[in-house]
Enzyme design. Structure first.
Site, mmCIF file in Angstrom:
data_model
loop_
_atom_site.group_PDB
_atom_site.id
_atom_site.type_symbol
_atom_site.label_atom_id
_atom_site.label_comp_id
_atom_site.label_asym_id
_atom_site.label_seq_id
_atom_site.Cartn_x
_atom_site.Cartn_y
_atom_site.Cartn_z
ATOM 1 N N GLU A 163 0.711 -1.214 -0.155
ATOM 2 C CA GLU A 163 -0.171 -0.286 -0.069
ATOM 3 C C GLU A 163 0.830 1.359 0.130
ATOM 4 O O GLU A 163 0.842 2.057 1.361
ATOM 5 C CB GLU A 163 -1.321 -0.641 1.259
ATOM 6 C CG GLU A 163 -1.866 -1.236 1.412
ATOM 7 C CD GLU A 163 -3.501 -0.824 1.820
ATOM 8 O OE1 GLU A 163 -2.575 0.245 2.816
ATOM 9 O OE2 GLU A 163 -3.542 -1.303 2.158
ATOM 10 N N GLU A 344 -4.772 -8.956 0.839
ATOM 11 C CA GLU A 344 -5.279 -8.936 2.600
ATOM 12 C C GLU A 344 -7.328 -8.520 2.395
ATOM 13 O O GLU A 344 -8.090 -7.626 0.989
ATOM 14 C CB GLU A 344 -5.091 -7.078 2.856
ATOM 15 C CG GLU A 344 -3.552 -6.980 3.371
ATOM 16 C CD GLU A 344 -3.622 -5.569 3.891
ATOM 17 O OE1 GLU A 344 -4.172 -5.022 4.232
ATOM 18 O OE2 GLU A 344 -2.101 -5.308 3.893
HETATM 19 C C1 NOJ Z 1 -4.338 -1.855 5.806
HETATM 20 C C2 NOJ Z 1 -2.788 -2.679 5.650
HETATM 21 O O1 NOJ Z 1 -2.253 -3.107 4.588
HETATM 22 C C3 NOJ Z 1 -2.338 -2.864 6.786
HETATM 23 O O2 NOJ Z 1 -1.294 -3.038 7.291
HETATM 24 C C4 NOJ Z 1 -3.620 -2.689 7.996
HETATM 25 O O3 NOJ Z 1 -3.721 -3.096 9.087
HETATM 26 C C5 NOJ Z 1 -5.060 -3.180 7.611
HETATM 27 N N1 NOJ Z 1 -4.805 -2.671 6.414
HETATM 28 C C6 NOJ Z 1 -6.596 -2.910 8.073
HETATM 29 O O4 NOJ Z 1 -6.401 -1.560 7.742
#
Ligand code: NOJ
Length: 439
Positions: A163, A344
């Site tokens: 991200e 994710e």
């Molecule tokens: C995005 C991130 O990559 C991760 O580190 C985070 O905990 C999750 N989404 C949930 O917010």
């Protein structure tokens, strides 16, 4: 459309990130990251990630739990300051930690998916200018090579970074994430540095990997779910997803250069020019998508519809709507033609241990079914989806939100380190065992 569902060899997994689970922040020769030194004022309840889920001490038990769930893959990230605590210095203890973890995973029949960078920049790199400085490109390349040299005899799957949208826009624009800066006027430079670092890392993986690698990146995604499935509504959502408001900022600004070699801009002033876009575009084997909620009903969609009162939400306040997983996979594949890995997807809940000693997280079970049915639709329609990494394997440090939002399939008692499989972990085990036919 009825199709064949999830392909054979589908990578059913779960994900974590070093800063969020490891702890052991000053052990084994590690030096601090920008998150370790964050002011308590920046993190809810003044919490910190120094111990996190204590995975640094529980990693063997954690791999055993993954095996119990039946995971086929595990996505984790490497802590840069654990393997390189100072400029030019490699820490054998840090390398050994990850080698042992990878070995244990492989022994358990679990495919390791390695993210090179998931937000925990070493303080020493930050002091050299971090993402604001051009120096980050050779530094990131060197670090990537160190990790690849150490792990690529057993690792096939690589993501250069996680991200970039979030660690740059939250870290250098909104100032909500480490290093908590407001470098708004430098943003085009920062974008260039980040994208060139990604390209250098992707090339370094390909050039140095001992096993033929699969190289990708995990992208934050935003997606406008169509109001209905008429061609007009679909076309409008596709357009908005890449061109409109937060769609342009979170998707096109980054993906056009890195995934297609095309220049991009957002907010009128943030620009990636043609030369940078060409250099940022290196061949990838897949694109990782992190997917949580649709943009059209979420606040951070900004110009989308307001949320309806009482709309289903997670403990983060994020809208629950499984269709976003299907449409994100579809739109990204249509535009960039890269196989998709869901790197994710998951939800935070205020889980607790019930009187019977178990964690009855029914909402997460429902969430899993809702989202995975939509992913199955993508597979049925022939979109190449390689795997699904649930966020998260275990409860962990949710950045500026601290420890309140629990995202795990495994409950972690942050005082004792005790792990408890939640009901959703048992449910996910069934999904995996049946390759998704129980959905
Ligand atoms: C995005 C991130 O990559 C991760 O580190 C985070 O905990 C999750 N989404 C949930 O917010």
């Amino acid at each position: 459309m009825e199709g064949n569902g999830f392909p054979q060899g589908f990578l059913w997994g779960a994900a974590t990130a070093s800063a969020q689970v490891e702890g052991g922040w000053n052990e084994g020769g590690r030096t601090p990251s920008i998150w370790d030194v964050a002011s308590p004022k920046k993190i809810k309840h003044g919490e910190n990630c120094h111990t996190a889920s204590d995975h640094f001490h529980h990693w063997k038990e954690d791999v055993a739990l993954m095996k119990e769930i039946g995971l086929k893959s595990y996505r984790f990230s490497v802590s840069w300051s654990r393997v390189m605590p100072e400029e030019g210095k490699i820490n054998p203890e840090g390398i050994a930690f990850y080698k042992n973890l990878v070995h244990e995973l492989v022994e358990a029949g679990i495919e390791p998916l390695v993210t090179i960078y998931h937000w925990d920049m070493p303080v020493w790199v930050h002091k050299m200018g971090g993402w604001r400085s051009k120096k980050i490109v050779p530094l990131f390349e060197e670090y990537t090579k160190v990790v690849v040299d150490a792990l690529s005899d057993q690792v096939t799957w690589w993501m250069t970074m996680n991200e970039p949208q979030c660690f740059i826009l939250n870290g250098y624009m909104a100032g909500q994430h480490a290093p908590f800066e407001h470098a708004v006027l430098e943003m085009s430079k920062i974008l260039e540095n980040t994208m060139l670092a990604h390209a250098a890392a992707a090339n370094a993986i390909r050039a140095n990997a001992k096993k033929p690698p699969k190289v990708g990146i995990a992208m934050a995604t935003g997606c406008f779910v169509p109001e209905n499935e008429t061609p007009e509504a679909i076309q409008k959502s596709y357009h908005d997803t890449f061109e409109k408001g937060m769609g342009a900022v979170s998707n096109a600004l980054w993906m056009e250069p890195m995934l297609a070699g095309r220049p991009s801009k957002a907010f009128g002033v943030y620009k990636v020019n043609e030369a940078t876009a060409k250099a940022a575009h290196v061949p990838l084997d897949f694109v990782g998508i992190n997917v949580y909620q649709p943009m059209n009903t979420s606040e951070w969609g900004g110009d989308g519809k307001p949320q309806k009162p009482g709309a289903p939400k997670t403990a983060m306040g994020w809208t629950v709507d499984g269709r976003v997983l299907y449409w994100t996979a579809r739109f990204l594949y249509e535009r960039y033609h890269l196989p998709i890995m869901v790197t994710e997807n998951g939800m935070a809940e205020n889980d607790f241990i019930c009187l019977d000693g178990k964690v009855h997280d029914g909402m997460r079970i429902d969430f899993l079914h809702r989202y995975l049915r939509e992913l199955k639709r993508a597979c049925d329609e022939g979109i190449p989806v390689l795997g699904y990494q649930h966020w998260s394997l275990m409860d962990n440090f949710e950045w500026a939100e601290g420890y309140d939002p629990r995202f795990g399939l495994i409950y972690v008692d942050f005082e004792t380190g005790k792990r408890t499989l939640k009901d959703s972990a048992y449910e996910y085990a069934e999904v995996i065992r049946s390759n998704g036919s129980t959905l």
